[in-house]
Enzyme design. Structure first.
Site, PDB file in Angstrom:
ATOM      1  N   ASP A 161       0.875  -1.212  -0.009  1.00 30.98           N
ATOM      2  CA  ASP A 161       0.048  -0.120   0.020  1.00 30.98           C
ATOM      3  C   ASP A 161       0.856   1.239   0.078  1.00 30.98           C
ATOM      4  OD1 ASP A 161      -3.451   0.430   1.243  1.00 30.98           O
ATOM      5  OD2 ASP A 161      -2.049   2.074   1.056  1.00 30.98           O
ATOM      6  N   VAL A 192      -7.314  -1.198  -4.955  1.00 33.60           N
ATOM      7  CA  VAL A 192      -7.258   0.127  -4.551  1.00 33.60           C
ATOM      8  C   VAL A 192      -8.656   0.489  -4.768  1.00 33.60           C
ATOM      9  CG1 VAL A 192      -4.748   0.527  -5.182  1.00 33.60           C
ATOM     10  CG2 VAL A 192      -6.713   1.128  -6.954  1.00 33.60           C
ATOM     11  N   GLU A 213     -15.559  -8.611  -5.588  1.00 31.53           N
ATOM     12  CA  GLU A 213     -15.539  -8.819  -4.394  1.00 31.53           C
ATOM     13  C   GLU A 213     -17.019  -8.724  -3.483  1.00 31.53           C
ATOM     14  OE1 GLU A 213     -13.038 -10.290  -2.087  1.00 31.53           O
ATOM     15  OE2 GLU A 213     -15.121 -10.670  -1.453  1.00 31.53           O
ATOM     16  N   ALA A 256     -19.408  -8.618   2.532  1.00 31.41           N
ATOM     17  CA  ALA A 256     -19.968  -7.313   3.244  1.00 31.41           C
ATOM     18  C   ALA A 256     -19.498  -7.079   4.757  1.00 31.41           C
ATOM     19  CB  ALA A 256     -21.408  -7.527   3.658  1.00 31.41           C
ATOM     20  N   LYS A 271     -21.066  -7.289 -10.806  1.00 31.23           N
ATOM     21  CA  LYS A 271     -20.995  -6.715  -9.360  1.00 31.23           C
ATOM     22  C   LYS A 271     -21.743  -5.498  -9.199  1.00 31.23           C
ATOM     23  CE  LYS A 271     -19.058  -5.405  -5.496  1.00 31.23           C
ATOM     24  NZ  LYS A 271     -17.824  -5.211  -4.792  1.00 31.23           N
ATOM     25  N   LEU A 272     -21.757  -4.651 -10.219  1.00 34.03           N
ATOM     26  CA  LEU A 272     -22.522  -3.366  -9.978  1.00 34.03           C
ATOM     27  C   LEU A 272     -24.102  -4.019 -10.079  1.00 34.03           C
ATOM     28  CD1 LEU A 272     -21.297  -0.854 -12.678  1.00 34.03           C
ATOM     29  CD2 LEU A 272     -20.433  -1.205 -10.209  1.00 34.03           C
ATOM     30  N   LYS A 285     -34.981  -5.004   5.726  1.00 28.38           N
ATOM     31  CA  LYS A 285     -35.017  -4.314   6.952  1.00 28.38           C
ATOM     32  C   LYS A 285     -35.101  -2.902   6.837  1.00 28.38           C
ATOM     33  CE  LYS A 285     -34.389  -4.483  11.695  1.00 28.38           C
ATOM     34  NZ  LYS A 285     -35.739  -4.152  12.130  1.00 28.38           N
ATOM     35  N   CYS A 334     -20.010   0.988  -1.018  1.00 29.23           N
ATOM     36  CA  CYS A 334     -20.289   0.464  -2.269  1.00 29.23           C
ATOM     37  C   CYS A 334     -21.671   0.775  -2.989  1.00 29.23           C
ATOM     38  CB  CYS A 334     -20.237  -1.015  -2.241  1.00 29.23           C
ATOM     39  SG  CYS A 334     -18.598  -1.561  -2.269  1.00 29.23           S
ATOM     40  N   LYS A 389     -22.936   0.159   9.495  1.00 27.69           N
ATOM     41  CA  LYS A 389     -23.821  -0.762   9.976  1.00 27.69           C
ATOM     42  C   LYS A 389     -23.015  -1.521  11.175  1.00 27.69           C
ATOM     43  CE  LYS A 389     -22.759  -4.744   7.369  1.00 27.69           C
ATOM     44  NZ  LYS A 389     -22.432  -5.541   6.218  1.00 27.69           N
ATOM     45  N   ARG A 449     -33.185   2.087  13.603  1.00 29.80           N
ATOM     46  CA  ARG A 449     -32.522   0.811  13.123  1.00 29.80           C
ATOM     47  C   ARG A 449     -33.850  -0.256  13.772  1.00 29.80           C
ATOM     48  NH1 ARG A 449     -28.707   0.307   9.250  1.00 29.80           N
ATOM     49  NH2 ARG A 449     -27.380   1.911   9.341  1.00 29.80           N
TER      50      ARG A 449
HETATM   51  C1  UDX Z   1     -12.382  -1.570  -2.122  1.00 35.66           C
HETATM   52  C2  UDX Z   1     -12.448  -1.529  -3.659  1.00 35.66           C
HETATM   53  O1  UDX Z   1     -11.301  -1.488  -4.089  1.00 35.66           O
HETATM   54  C3  UDX Z   1     -13.549  -0.515  -4.112  1.00 35.66           C
HETATM   55  O2  UDX Z   1     -13.471  -0.479  -5.441  1.00 35.66           O
HETATM   56  C4  UDX Z   1     -14.751  -1.063  -3.427  1.00 35.66           C
HETATM   57  O3  UDX Z   1     -15.890  -0.652  -4.050  1.00 35.66           O
HETATM   58  C5  UDX Z   1     -14.699  -0.981  -2.122  1.00 35.66           C
HETATM   59  O4  UDX Z   1     -13.700  -1.631  -1.480  1.00 35.66           O
HETATM   60  P1  UDX Z   1     -11.690  -0.650   0.051  1.00 35.66           P
HETATM   61  O5  UDX Z   1     -10.779  -1.727   0.282  1.00 35.66           O
HETATM   62  O6  UDX Z   1     -12.833  -0.633   0.834  1.00 35.66           O
HETATM   63  O7  UDX Z   1     -11.883  -0.662  -1.591  1.00 35.66           O
HETATM   64  O8  UDX Z   1     -10.852   0.822   0.065  1.00 35.66           O
HETATM   65  P2  UDX Z   1      -9.688   1.444   1.056  1.00 35.66           P
HETATM   66  O9  UDX Z   1     -10.122   0.772   2.390  1.00 35.66           O
HETATM   67  O10 UDX Z   1      -9.987   2.794   0.919  1.00 35.66           O
HETATM   68  O11 UDX Z   1      -8.520   0.921   0.588  1.00 35.66           O
HETATM   69  C6  UDX Z   1      -7.835   1.186  -0.526  1.00 35.66           C
HETATM   70  C7  UDX Z   1      -6.351   1.132  -0.149  1.00 35.66           C
HETATM   71  O12 UDX Z   1      -5.526   1.419  -1.563  1.00 35.66           O
HETATM   72  C8  UDX Z   1      -5.869   2.399   0.760  1.00 35.66           C
HETATM   73  O13 UDX Z   1      -5.384   1.883   1.899  1.00 35.66           O
HETATM   74  C9  UDX Z   1      -4.976   3.098  -0.280  1.00 35.66           C
HETATM   75  O14 UDX Z   1      -3.786   3.728   0.600  1.00 35.66           O
HETATM   76  C10 UDX Z   1      -4.596   2.196  -1.246  1.00 35.66           C
HETATM   77  N1  UDX Z   1      -3.943   2.605  -2.385  1.00 35.66           N
HETATM   78  C11 UDX Z   1      -4.683   3.757  -3.025  1.00 35.66           C
HETATM   79  C12 UDX Z   1      -2.555   2.355  -2.845  1.00 35.66           C
HETATM   80  O15 UDX Z   1      -2.023   1.503  -2.346  1.00 35.66           O
HETATM   81  N2  UDX Z   1      -2.320   2.776  -4.096  1.00 35.66           N
HETATM   82  C13 UDX Z   1      -3.011   3.651  -4.760  1.00 35.66           C
HETATM   83  O16 UDX Z   1      -2.645   4.368  -6.001  1.00 35.66           O
HETATM   84  C14 UDX Z   1      -4.149   4.264  -4.253  1.00 35.66           C
HETATM   85  C1  UDX Z   2     -22.277  -4.332   0.154  1.00 35.65           C
HETATM   86  C2  UDX Z   2     -22.562  -5.939  -0.418  1.00 35.65           C
HETATM   87  O1  UDX Z   2     -23.685  -6.449   0.459  1.00 35.65           O
HETATM   88  C3  UDX Z   2     -21.510  -6.781  -0.706  1.00 35.65           C
HETATM   89  O2  UDX Z   2     -21.791  -7.759  -1.456  1.00 35.65           O
HETATM   90  C4  UDX Z   2     -20.623  -6.013  -1.546  1.00 35.65           C
HETATM   91  O3  UDX Z   2     -19.280  -6.739  -1.765  1.00 35.65           O
HETATM   92  C5  UDX Z   2     -20.205  -4.541  -0.935  1.00 35.65           C
HETATM   93  O4  UDX Z   2     -21.310  -3.860  -0.715  1.00 35.65           O
HETATM   94  P1  UDX Z   2     -21.569  -3.825   2.688  1.00 35.65           P
HETATM   95  O5  UDX Z   2     -21.736  -2.169   1.998  1.00 35.65           O
HETATM   96  O6  UDX Z   2     -20.295  -4.132   3.449  1.00 35.65           O
HETATM   97  O7  UDX Z   2     -21.807  -4.697   1.405  1.00 35.65           O
HETATM   98  O8  UDX Z   2     -22.836  -3.938   3.632  1.00 35.65           O
HETATM   99  P2  UDX Z   2     -24.190  -4.629   3.638  1.00 35.65           P
HETATM  100  O9  UDX Z   2     -24.567  -5.354   4.582  1.00 35.65           O
HETATM  101  O10 UDX Z   2     -24.717  -4.672   2.056  1.00 35.65           O
HETATM  102  O11 UDX Z   2     -25.156  -3.143   3.976  1.00 35.65           O
HETATM  103  C6  UDX Z   2     -25.349  -1.929   3.136  1.00 35.65           C
HETATM  104  C7  UDX Z   2     -26.050  -0.855   3.859  1.00 35.65           C
HETATM  105  O12 UDX Z   2     -27.520  -1.400   3.919  1.00 35.65           O
HETATM  106  C8  UDX Z   2     -25.867  -0.752   5.337  1.00 35.65           C
HETATM  107  O13 UDX Z   2     -25.883   0.650   5.805  1.00 35.65           O
HETATM  108  C9  UDX Z   2     -26.835  -1.413   6.112  1.00 35.65           C
HETATM  109  O14 UDX Z   2     -27.273  -1.129   7.090  1.00 35.65           O
HETATM  110  C10 UDX Z   2     -27.965  -1.159   5.110  1.00 35.65           C
HETATM  111  N1  UDX Z   2     -29.250  -2.141   5.219  1.00 35.65           N
HETATM  112  C11 UDX Z   2     -28.964  -3.697   4.703  1.00 35.65           C
HETATM  113  C12 UDX Z   2     -30.418  -1.813   5.471  1.00 35.65           C
HETATM  114  O15 UDX Z   2     -30.975  -0.766   5.867  1.00 35.65           O
HETATM  115  N2  UDX Z   2     -31.512  -2.936   5.421  1.00 35.65           N
HETATM  116  C13 UDX Z   2     -31.485  -4.205   5.273  1.00 35.65           C
HETATM  117  O16 UDX Z   2     -32.099  -5.078   4.985  1.00 35.65           O
HETATM  118  C14 UDX Z   2     -29.776  -4.545   4.855  1.00 35.65           C
END
Ligand code: UDX
Ligand code: UDX
Length: 468
Positions: A39, A95, A166, A169, A226-227, A273, A282, A345, A448
């Protein structure tokens, strides 16, 4: 492809919420593979290496145990990105890809600058054939961008690009990885080389996942899946949140509606919920991405359809905040409001896009005094969130908002308690004691639906819950 037959070294660029836990789980399941997580942020790496496991940069149930087991054996955290790239046969790119805050697509498109930087770095350093795996969520057809950069700036070596999105959650990341419903690998399945690369990555996951759970597709399907998965999940939350507003006007109870519709197995019981609104890194980002891509391709109706999921989410957060103000006799100015929870959450310290910060911002604009308690989120993160969101200065935010380390202290002398995260511990508080120390009438706004409504109203609280 000979060099890939036996994978002994992998590297992940990005030691974040995704990269860290994913690599820890791979390392723990594959003791013969050296896993290097690199990183650019030296503080983050130092935290991953800290002796006190409470200081790991990410809180996830089960993560500390795995790190304790494999760190220093076959899992290493470092800032030496070049060495990581040089030695690895497979490189995961993990990243962050935030929503663009400038230029074309501002506020909607994903900012791919870090992905591009990674691709350029790999091209510069690599001298042997490698597999590049997109782990970050990215717009459809990003693999092509990575490929073009690698092929045009590199040392003329072969790269195989795979999409391996990925689905973990936060809060359940380790369990989600260890016991994944499905693992998606997208690659060039029209060529032998592409198929070999897919098989190569698949062989790592097959160490602990049944083969039939590994879904192989072409790259574009994988990226779009994924999207789409996140858009569908977020849509369910917005759907039930829309119904919660209707429940409040009609006397229906949204939790009863959820239970009733969830029993239909075509609908299912998950992600219905009602809440103060979804957050996390995300959902919003991925839907904005989908909307932007649709617009770019001239599909205005498709863009509008998905955008509505976000509009309902904004509405739900605003509705919750407005309801606090109207119940507190139309003014919160100078009134103390306790916030229980700040994370988006439970069971995570992540606050990205958390509903709490939007609700706080609304109330701070009304010059309320907010005292926040969250079991895992640190004070500097809360102020950083407010700074990112609001036009107030950090100094102004410090005047209006205090972060507490004791929930009873946070609630003391307050006019209202607002519950923003569903932490289990909130259910077990001594609510009688909280009630006695609050101003009367004592309000609770449960965003909640976690507290026992009968118990709290019997104590004397004026209780508001979502969709009731
Ligand atoms: C991830 C995925 O990469 C993102 O696209 C997805 O939608 C959510 O999860 P996440 O791991 O949650 O992101 O992001 P973050 O916790 O911000 O970690 C990214 C890391 O990459 C940071 O620690 C940052 O310092 C590092 N980074 C960023 C590099 O090492 N090189 C870069 O050029 C930019
Ligand atoms: C999400 C996807 O679940 C995961 O598969 C993907 O890789 C990344 O994005 P995450 O954002 O970590 O994961 O959490 P998730 O459990 O999906 O919750 C997202 C948000 O929705 C939270 O704020 C949660 O509180 C809310 N939520 C979820 C509700 O309000 N009601 C529900 O029933 C479920």
């Amino acid at each position: 492809m000979k060099s890939y037959k036996k994978i002994t070294n992998i590297c992940c660029i990005g030691a974040g919420y995704v990269g860290g836990p994913t690599m820890a789980v791979i390392a723990s399941n594959c003791p013969d593979i050296m896993v290097n997580v690199v990183d650019v942020n030296p503080n983050r790496i130092a935290d991953w290496n800290s002796l006190n496991l409470d200081n790991l940069p990410i809180y996830e149930p089960g993560l500390q145990e795995i790190v304790a087991k494999v760190r220093g054996k076959n899992l290493f955290f470092s800032t030496d990105i070049e060495k990581g790239i040089r030695e690895a046969q497979i490189i995961f790119i993990s990243v962050n890809t935030p929503t663009k805050t400038y230029g074309k697509g501002k506020g909607m498109a994903a900012d791919l600058k870090y992905i591009e930087l990674c691709a350029r770095k790999i091209a510069e350093i690599a001298t042997e054939e490698k597999i590049i795996v997109e782990k970050s969520t990215i717009p459809v057809r990003t693999a092509q961008t990575i490929k073009t950069i690698l092929e045009n700036t590199g040392n003329n070596i072969k790269f195989h690009i795979l999409s391996n999105p990925e689905f973990l959650a936060e809060g359940t990341a380790i369990e989600d990885l260890q016991n994944a419903d499905r693992m998606l690998i997208g690659g060039d399945n029209t060529t032998k080389e592409g198929q070999d690369a897919i098989e190569c990555l698949s062989s790592i996951y097959e160490r602990w996942l049944p083969k039939e759970r590994i879904i192989k597709t072409n790259v574009w399907s994988s990226e779009l899946s994924k999207l789409t998965a996140n858009a569908f999940l977020a849509q369910r939350v917005s759907s039930i949140n829309a119904i919660s507003a209707l429940c409040e006007k009609t006397g229906a109870d949204v939790d009863e509606v959820s239970r009733a519709i969830g029993a239909d197995n075509r609908i299912g019981s998950k992600f219905i919920k009602a809440s103060v609104g979804f957050g996390g890194s995300c959902f919003q980002k991925d839907i904005l991405n989908l909307v932007y891509i649709s617009k770019t391709l001239g599909l205005e109706e498709v863009a509008d359809y998905w955008e509505q999921v976000l509009l309902i989410n904004d509405y739900q957060k605003r509705r919750f905040a407005e309801n606090i103000v109207s119940n507190l006799f139309n003014t919160v100015s100078g009134k103390k409001i306790a916030f229980l929870g700040w994370a988006f959450k439970k069971n995570t310290n992540d606050t990205r896009e958390t509903a709490a910060m939007y609700v706080a911002d609304y109330l701070l604009e009304e010059t309320a005094i907010i005292h926040v308690y969250d079991p895992k989120v640190k004070s500097n993160q809360i102020f950083a969130d407010l700074e990112y969101l609001s036009s107030r200065t950090n100094e102004e935010n410090h005047k209006l908002l205090k972060v507490e380390t004791d929930p009873y202290q946070a609630c003391k002398e307050s006019h209202a308690v607002a519950i923003l995260t569903e932490w289990d511990e909130f259910k077990t508080y001594d609510w009688q004691r909280i009630y006695e120390n609050m101003k009367k009438p004592a309000f609770i706004f449960d965003g909640r639906n976690v507290v026992d409504s009968k118990k709290l109203t019997d104590i004397g609280f004026k209780l508001y819950q979502i969709g009731k």
